[in-house]
Every structure is written in structure tokens, then in C-alpha cells.
Design a protein around this motif. Structure first.
Motif, PDB file in Angstrom:
ATOM      1  N   ARG A 160       0.823  -1.204   0.000  1.00  0.00           N
ATOM      2  CA  ARG A 160       0.000   0.000   0.000  1.00  0.00           C
ATOM      3  C   ARG A 160       0.860   1.258   0.000  1.00  0.00           C
ATOM      4  O   ARG A 160       0.566   2.228  -0.698  1.00  0.00           O
ATOM      5  CB  ARG A 160      -0.945   0.005   1.214  1.00  0.00           C
ATOM      6  CG  ARG A 160      -2.020  -1.050   1.156  1.00  0.00           C
ATOM      7  CD  ARG A 160      -3.292  -0.629   1.877  1.00  0.00           C
ATOM      8  NE  ARG A 160      -3.103  -0.046   3.166  1.00  0.00           N
ATOM      9  CZ  ARG A 160      -3.350  -0.655   4.331  1.00  0.00           C
ATOM     10  NH1 ARG A 160      -3.762  -1.918   4.337  1.00  0.00           N
ATOM     11  NH2 ARG A 160      -3.185  -0.024   5.473  1.00  0.00           N
ATOM     12  N   ALA A 161       1.937   1.236   0.767  1.00  0.00           N
ATOM     13  CA  ALA A 161       2.827   2.398   0.804  1.00  0.00           C
ATOM     14  C   ALA A 161       3.467   2.636  -0.561  1.00  0.00           C
ATOM     15  O   ALA A 161       3.574   3.790  -1.016  1.00  0.00           O
ATOM     16  CB  ALA A 161       3.900   2.194   1.869  1.00  0.00           C
ATOM     17  N   ARG A 162       3.883   1.558  -1.225  1.00  0.00           N
ATOM     18  CA  ARG A 162       4.471   1.704  -2.566  1.00  0.00           C
ATOM     19  C   ARG A 162       3.446   2.268  -3.549  1.00  0.00           C
ATOM     20  O   ARG A 162       3.763   3.144  -4.364  1.00  0.00           O
ATOM     21  CB  ARG A 162       4.980   0.349  -3.072  1.00  0.00           C
ATOM     22  CG  ARG A 162       6.181  -0.193  -2.346  1.00  0.00           C
ATOM     23  CD  ARG A 162       6.657  -1.500  -2.952  1.00  0.00           C
ATOM     24  NE  ARG A 162       7.265  -1.306  -4.267  1.00  0.00           N
ATOM     25  CZ  ARG A 162       7.732  -2.293  -5.029  1.00  0.00           C
ATOM     26  NH1 ARG A 162       7.650  -3.552  -4.606  1.00  0.00           N
ATOM     27  NH2 ARG A 162       8.282  -2.034  -6.191  1.00  0.00           N
ATOM     28  N   LEU A 163       2.226   1.764  -3.459  1.00  0.00           N
ATOM     29  CA  LEU A 163       1.181   2.247  -4.359  1.00  0.00           C
ATOM     30  C   LEU A 163       0.909   3.726  -4.128  1.00  0.00           C
ATOM     31  O   LEU A 163       0.793   4.504  -5.087  1.00  0.00           O
ATOM     32  CB  LEU A 163      -0.105   1.444  -4.144  1.00  0.00           C
ATOM     33  CG  LEU A 163      -1.307   1.948  -4.946  1.00  0.00           C
ATOM     34  CD1 LEU A 163      -1.105   1.710  -6.440  1.00  0.00           C
ATOM     35  CD2 LEU A 163      -2.587   1.282  -4.460  1.00  0.00           C
ATOM     36  N   MET A 164       0.832   4.148  -2.882  1.00  0.00           N
ATOM     37  CA  MET A 164       0.475   5.536  -2.607  1.00  0.00           C
ATOM     38  C   MET A 164       1.613   6.484  -2.969  1.00  0.00           C
ATOM     39  O   MET A 164       1.364   7.618  -3.410  1.00  0.00           O
ATOM     40  CB  MET A 164       0.084   5.699  -1.150  1.00  0.00           C
ATOM     41  CG  MET A 164      -1.148   4.876  -0.747  1.00  0.00           C
ATOM     42  SD  MET A 164      -2.475   4.866  -1.977  1.00  0.00           S
ATOM     43  CE  MET A 164      -2.891   6.589  -2.034  1.00  0.00           C
ATOM     44  N   THR A 165       2.853   6.054  -2.816  1.00  0.00           N
ATOM     45  CA  THR A 165       3.976   6.885  -3.258  1.00  0.00           C
ATOM     46  C   THR A 165       3.892   7.119  -4.760  1.00  0.00           C
ATOM     47  O   THR A 165       4.052   8.249  -5.242  1.00  0.00           O
ATOM     48  CB  THR A 165       5.299   6.215  -2.895  1.00  0.00           C
ATOM     49  OG1 THR A 165       5.430   6.112  -1.478  1.00  0.00           O
ATOM     50  CG2 THR A 165       6.480   7.012  -3.436  1.00  0.00           C
ATOM     51  N   LEU A 166       3.613   6.061  -5.500  1.00  0.00           N
ATOM     52  CA  LEU A 166       3.454   6.175  -6.950  1.00  0.00           C
ATOM     53  C   LEU A 166       2.249   7.035  -7.294  1.00  0.00           C
ATOM     54  O   LEU A 166       2.321   7.918  -8.161  1.00  0.00           O
ATOM     55  CB  LEU A 166       3.306   4.781  -7.558  1.00  0.00           C
ATOM     56  CG  LEU A 166       2.961   4.731  -9.048  1.00  0.00           C
ATOM     57  CD1 LEU A 166       4.104   5.297  -9.889  1.00  0.00           C
ATOM     58  CD2 LEU A 166       2.620   3.306  -9.480  1.00  0.00           C
ATOM     59  N   THR A 167       1.135   6.788  -6.619  1.00  0.00           N
ATOM     60  CA  THR A 167      -0.100   7.504  -6.913  1.00  0.00           C
ATOM     61  C   THR A 167       0.047   9.005  -6.703  1.00  0.00           C
ATOM     62  O   THR A 167      -0.342   9.809  -7.564  1.00  0.00           O
ATOM     63  CB  THR A 167      -1.242   6.970  -6.028  1.00  0.00           C
ATOM     64  OG1 THR A 167      -1.435   5.574  -6.315  1.00  0.00           O
ATOM     65  CG2 THR A 167      -2.532   7.720  -6.274  1.00  0.00           C
ATOM     66  N   ARG A 168       0.638   9.386  -5.575  1.00  0.00           N
ATOM     67  CA  ARG A 168       0.814  10.820  -5.305  1.00  0.00           C
ATOM     68  C   ARG A 168       1.720  11.477  -6.345  1.00  0.00           C
ATOM     69  O   ARG A 168       1.483  12.635  -6.750  1.00  0.00           O
ATOM     70  CB  ARG A 168       1.361  11.016  -3.901  1.00  0.00           C
ATOM     71  CG  ARG A 168       0.341  10.775  -2.805  1.00  0.00           C
ATOM     72  CD  ARG A 168       0.882  11.175  -1.437  1.00  0.00           C
ATOM     73  NE  ARG A 168       1.877  10.236  -0.972  1.00  0.00           N
ATOM     74  CZ  ARG A 168       1.635   9.175  -0.199  1.00  0.00           C
ATOM     75  NH1 ARG A 168       0.389   8.917   0.160  1.00  0.00           N
ATOM     76  NH2 ARG A 168       2.598   8.386   0.207  1.00  0.00           N
ATOM     77  N   ARG A 169       2.709  10.749  -6.806  1.00  0.00           N
ATOM     78  CA  ARG A 169       3.603  11.301  -7.835  1.00  0.00           C
ATOM     79  C   ARG A 169       2.860  11.470  -9.163  1.00  0.00           C
ATOM     80  O   ARG A 169       3.029  12.497  -9.850  1.00  0.00           O
ATOM     81  CB  ARG A 169       4.808  10.383  -8.033  1.00  0.00           C
ATOM     82  CG  ARG A 169       5.754  10.854  -9.141  1.00  0.00           C
ATOM     83  CD  ARG A 169       7.049  10.071  -9.134  1.00  0.00           C
ATOM     84  NE  ARG A 169       6.864   8.657  -9.383  1.00  0.00           N
ATOM     85  CZ  ARG A 169       6.725   8.124 -10.602  1.00  0.00           C
ATOM     86  NH1 ARG A 169       6.713   8.915 -11.682  1.00  0.00           N
ATOM     87  NH2 ARG A 169       6.597   6.822 -10.756  1.00  0.00           N
TER      88      ARG A 169
END
Length: 270
Positions: free
Chosen positions: A258-267
Motif C-alpha cells: 500500500r505504501a508503494r502504491l500511494m507513493t506512486l499515486t501521489r507522484r
């Protein structure tokens, strides 16, 4: 509840139209999103005909373009005095040609963009209005069709297939639901996701070549419940299979994923 305002994306057909008509008949002010003004006007007229005290307004945007998503959110914030619920319903399905990989305006895989990036961007942009209107709710229309996100190929550049892209994007949406719910804990804004019904009679289901097995109305009822049920006022960060609070795909509970997904998503959403 007649003064409560709900924004429904993808409101010009299928489930979104059904949700809009149901809420209008209950007295809600409904904000209808679509990407075709003619179809928006037609559903707005239908909603106005059954409205029980609320108002009907329309917002035009193509959710395959994040610039338009941000611009629509800005228009909503400027025009609406309150927002009690956001229903992220708009969807890119498996597609009529499931082997044809399509891209959003920003060059992202289309299903990931429309089904995950756009609803997350819209929710984030509308948070000031939602929190000011609290208690408020975000309802993300997901799917029982879920497949783990491959972080080595998030945009499915290898081995593309439309239904696979759809299932991955819907799991991404559920993962983002859990993350945003945790972030907003105590704010008065709840965030939940659901699978509304199995293979509803919609254009997307038929376009992919599948045979519908349920009506749109069967999907409307559990979705509207997440918007209106007072017993769910404090429920947040959950995934529902229709009316049942249940577990999503196991990757949704992987904190690192989830953390990896949200880092990508915010970018990607800017």
C-alpha cells in the motif's frame, strides 16, 4: 437529509444513473458527473423529474485526463456550499478489444488512470469541502474482480489484457480506500469501498462480451446504503461485497504494498 449533497461520477448511464435517480427521489441534491453534456442533461432531466426537494446540477469532465479531474474539483469547490458524499463510480471496463492497451491523456494505462488515479485525485482535491461538511462520506465503487498490482509493471506494458488491467485497477482503488480512511480517521470523513453486484446489466459488461446476471437496481441498493445508512456513519476503511463487510484481496492488507502504491499515486496525480 434533503439539504445533503452528493457528487456521483459516471452518472450518465448504468449504476451511476441509478444511484443518482435513487438519491434524487430521497431528497438529496445530486451533482452529476459525465463526459458528454448531452447525456448529462438527459439524466439531469430524469433526476429533476423525480426530485423530492433537492436540486440537480451537472459537471463535465473526462476522467482519463487528470487536468480535467483537478479542474472539475476546483469548480465543485467554488460552486457548492457543501458536499456530504462523493461516490466514485465512473469506470473503464475491460474494453471491447481486451488486447488493445489504451492510455490516458497523461500517458498512463487507461484502466489504472480512470479507475484508480482519477477517483483518488478527485477525493483529495475535494477533501477541504468534505471535511468542512463533515460528517461526510467517500464511497468507492470497486469490484469483486481483483488482481495483485505488479510493481515491476504497474502499467501492464507486458502481457496486457483489459480485464486483468481492470482487476488490478480495482484492487488499487481498494488499497487507496484503506490508506485514505486511515489518514482521515477522526476527521468526520469516512472512506469505504464496495462490490455493488455481480455482472450488472451495463454497457461495460456487454461491451466486454459478458452476459449480465443481475440488474442495475441490485447494485444501486448496497451503494446507496453506504451513502445514507446512519448505522454506517462511523464505519470507515472497509470493503463490502454488496451488503457484507468482508475481506478484499490479500494485497490490500500488505502495508508495504500500500505504501508503494500511494507513493506512486501521489507522484502521478501531481
Amino acid at each position: 437529509m434533503s439539504r445533503s449533497t452528493v457528487l456521483i461520477t459516471g452518472a450518465t448511464q448504468g449504476l451511476g444513473r441509478g444511484i443518482a435517480l435513487d438519491l434524487a427521489a430521497q431528497g438529496y441534491t445530486v451533482l452529476l458527473h459525465g463526459r458528454d453534456q448531452g447525456r448529462l442533461d438527459a439524466v439531469a432531466a430524469e433526476a429533476a423529474a423525480v426530485a423530492a426537494g433537492g436540486e440537480v446540477r451537472t459537471y463535465l469532465a473526462d476522467l482519463a485526463d487528470l487536468d480535467q479531474v483537478h479542474a472539475m474539483a476546483e469548480r465543485v469547490r467554488a460552486a457548492e456550499p457543501r458536499l456530504d458524499a462523493l461516490v466514485n463510480n465512473a469506470v473503464a471496463g475491460g474494453g471491447a478489444d481486451p488486447l488493445k492497451r489504451e492510455l490516458s491523456r497523461q500517458g498512463h494505462e487507461l484502466r489504472f488512470a480512470v479507475n484508480h488515479l482519477a477517483p483518488y485525485a478527485l477525493a483529495r482535491d475535494l477533501l477541504p469541502l468534505l471535511t468542512a461538511s463533515a460528517p461526510a462520506r467517500v464511497v468507492n465503487v470497486a469490484s469483486i474482480g481483483q488482481e495483485a498490482v505488479d510493481f515491476d509493471d504497474v502499467m501492464l506494458e507486458q502481457g496486457y489484457e483489459g480485464l486483468r488491467a481492470y482487476c488490478r485497477s480495482k484492487l488499487a482503488l481498494i488499497m487507496a480506500t484503506f490508506e485514505l480512511a486511515a489518514e482521515l480517521e477522526g476527521s468526520g470523513v469516512t472512506v469505504n469501498a464496495l462490490h455493488p453486484a455481480h455482472l450488472m446489466d451495463t454497457n461495460g459488461v456487454r461491451e466486454y462480451g459478458l452476459t449480465p446476471v443481475t440488474t442495475v437496481d441490485e447494485g444501486v441498493r448496497p451503494t446507496v446504503r453506504l451513502v445514507t445508512d446512519p448505522d454506517l456513519a462511523a464505519t470507515t476503511g472497509r470493503y463490502f461485497d454488496r451488503f457484507t463487510d468482508t475481506r478484499a484481496h490479500e494485497q490490500a492488507y500488505d502495508a508495504e504494498a500500500r505504501a508503494r502504491l500511494m507513493t506512486l499515486t501521489r507522484r502521478l496525480i501531481g
